[in-house]
Design an enzyme around this catalytic site. Structure first.
Site, short mmCIF file in Angstrom:
data_model
loop_
_atom_site.label_atom_id
_atom_site.label_comp_id
_atom_site.label_asym_id
_atom_site.label_seq_id
_atom_site.Cartn_x
_atom_site.Cartn_y
_atom_site.Cartn_z
N GLY A 135 -11.77 -22.37 46.55
CA GLY A 135 -12.52 -22.96 45.70
C GLY A 135 -11.54 -23.20 43.99
O GLY A 135 -11.82 -24.41 43.66
N THR A 148 -15.77 -20.02 54.14
CA THR A 148 -17.43 -20.65 53.09
C THR A 148 -18.05 -20.61 54.43
O THR A 148 -17.74 -21.39 55.38
CB THR A 148 -17.89 -21.26 52.33
OG1 THR A 148 -17.20 -20.99 51.41
CG2 THR A 148 -18.96 -22.14 51.62
N ARG A 150 -15.19 -13.61 40.09
CA ARG A 150 -14.37 -14.50 39.79
C ARG A 150 -16.00 -15.50 40.75
O ARG A 150 -16.10 -14.77 41.84
CB ARG A 150 -12.90 -14.46 40.99
CG ARG A 150 -13.17 -15.89 41.15
CD ARG A 150 -13.34 -15.99 43.26
NE ARG A 150 -12.91 -17.53 43.40
CZ ARG A 150 -13.20 -18.43 44.65
NH1 ARG A 150 -13.87 -16.96 45.36
NH2 ARG A 150 -12.37 -19.15 44.84
N VAL A 151 -15.99 -16.88 39.97
CA VAL A 151 -17.16 -17.62 40.99
C VAL A 151 -16.25 -18.79 41.51
O VAL A 151 -15.29 -19.99 40.53
CB VAL A 151 -17.75 -18.41 39.87
CG1 VAL A 151 -19.27 -19.08 40.90
CG2 VAL A 151 -18.60 -16.56 39.53
N GLY A 152 -16.37 -19.29 42.92
CA GLY A 152 -16.04 -20.38 43.32
C GLY A 152 -16.42 -21.56 43.25
O GLY A 152 -17.43 -21.69 42.27
N THR A 156 -14.97 -26.86 52.06
CA THR A 156 -14.98 -25.19 52.63
C THR A 156 -13.81 -25.30 51.76
O THR A 156 -12.91 -25.98 52.41
CB THR A 156 -15.27 -24.57 53.68
OG1 THR A 156 -14.58 -23.81 53.31
CG2 THR A 156 -14.63 -25.61 54.76
N GLY A 157 -12.99 -23.97 51.35
CA GLY A 157 -11.21 -23.48 51.74
C GLY A 157 -11.68 -23.12 49.66
O GLY A 157 -12.28 -22.01 49.27
N1 ASP Z 1 -14.53 -22.20 48.63
C1 ASP Z 1 -15.12 -21.09 49.26
C2 ASP Z 1 -14.13 -19.98 47.77
O1 ASP Z 1 -13.77 -20.54 47.42
C3 ASP Z 1 -14.26 -19.72 49.93
C4 ASP Z 1 -14.15 -20.90 51.48
O2 ASP Z 1 -14.86 -21.75 51.18
O3 ASP Z 1 -13.29 -20.53 52.10
O4 ASP Z 1 -15.75 -19.66 47.11
#
Ligand code: ASP
Length: 302
Positions: free
Chosen positions: A238, A185, A213-215, A235-236
């Site tokens: 979700g 993200t 899919r929604v994060g 970020t990571g």
């Molecule tokens: N957090 C985002 C998601 O899961 C992806 C990310 O931040 O790497 O959609």
């Protein structure tokens, strides 16, 4: 990293797990945020301007660089904004808009806070926003890499068997794995010299994922939060971030007076160590970032 300060501050990130070579893009985004702050004096405008730089830089998984879904044909993007002037807007699973962050901003002016699906697309057309670009080679290359990894035995989402995606496959076209990851993200948090805070985030989603899919990125309190004491962006993966309502959890610790770096580290420690996770935040006196993996960031404090 934590810096003590009191005037304008911006921290940007290009995604947990992204290479540090992308730091130039994060710095450019922060710089653009600062310019916008000078132009309009609005922390939210600054955060959005920074995220727009990321959405136009195809190295990052947002806007024009978004990852392809597992069918190799669909793109689904999420984005959100929030500030201390009461503006809150988010969009989920958006397919055909070049800059989802602009749609999130527009949604903040409607009676709603989150639009998804056909309504979100129609609203984008109503607002005259540019449609997404055609899929490019760089996106196809990333997609091929995801398919190869999904075909392997190493879990792409910690704790989840890769075969789950085959089992629950919900695309129109059949799953076509080669015979043998991507997520991220972008985000920006801003403190204006007037004491207002803002956050903006945008993502092309995580791969692999089922259609629809929604994060965490468009979920208030999970991927982002802004209040009178600061702004936080995550970020990571979700699915991990949402379970801990990570951004609001950090904000709660800020409210309790915990030093910012300590609050960010404590939040990172809540998450499975195998799941790349990162946080950025600004408070009245600090600007900081923290991650359990490499994460390019840009910081400007004045
Ligand atoms: N957090 C985002 C998601 O899961 C992806 C990310 O931040 O790497 O959609």
């Amino acid at each position: 990293m934590s810096i003590k300060l009191q005037g304008f501050a911006i921290v940007t990130h290009g995604g947990a797990g992204e290479p540090l070579e992308f730091t130039d893009g994060c710095e450019r985004a922060a710089q653009r945020g600062r310019e916008m702050m000078r132009e309009t004096g609005d922390a939210l405008d600054a955060a959005i301007a920074a995220v727009l730089v990321f959405e136009e830089d195809e190295r990052f998984n947002a806007g024009t660089g978004s990852v392809l879904c597992l069918d190799g044909a669909t793109i689904e993007m999420d984005a959100a904004i929030m500030d201390t002037r009461g503006r809150l807007g988010a969009v989920a699973a958006l397919r055909d808009v070049r800059n989802p962050i602009l749609l999130a901003r527009a949604i903040a002016d409607t009676p709603h806070v989150l639009l998804a699906g056909e309504g979100a697309e129609r609203f984008a057309r109503h607002m005259g926003l540019e449609r997404a670009q055609p899929i490019r080679d760089s996106q196809r290359e990333k997609h091929d890499k995801v398919l190869k990894e999904l075909a392997g035995s190493e879990p792409m989402m910690p704790g989840v068997d890769n075969r789950m995606f085959e089992r629950f496959w919900n695309y129109r076209t059949p799953l076509q794995l080669p015979p043998s990851a991507a997520h991220d993200t972008v985000g920006a948090v801003v403190r204006g010299p007037d004491g207002h805070f803002a956050v903006a985030g945008s993502t092309g989603g995580s791969a692999p994922s089922l259609l629809g899919r929604v994060g965490d990125t468009p979920i208030v309190g999970s991927g982002f939060y802004a209040g009178p004491l600061g702004a936080v962006a995550a970020t990571g993966i979700g699915e991990h971030i949402i379970r801990h309502m990570l951004a609001r959890t950090v904000y709660g610790w800020i409210e309790q007076g915990m030093p910012l770096q300590q609050a960010l580290q404590r939040a990172i420690d809540l998450i499975d160590k195998d799941a790349d996770t990162g946080l950025i935040a600004v408070t009245k006196t600090e600007a900081a970032s923290c991650s359990n993996t490499h994460m390019p960031t840009g910081t400007i404090v004045e």
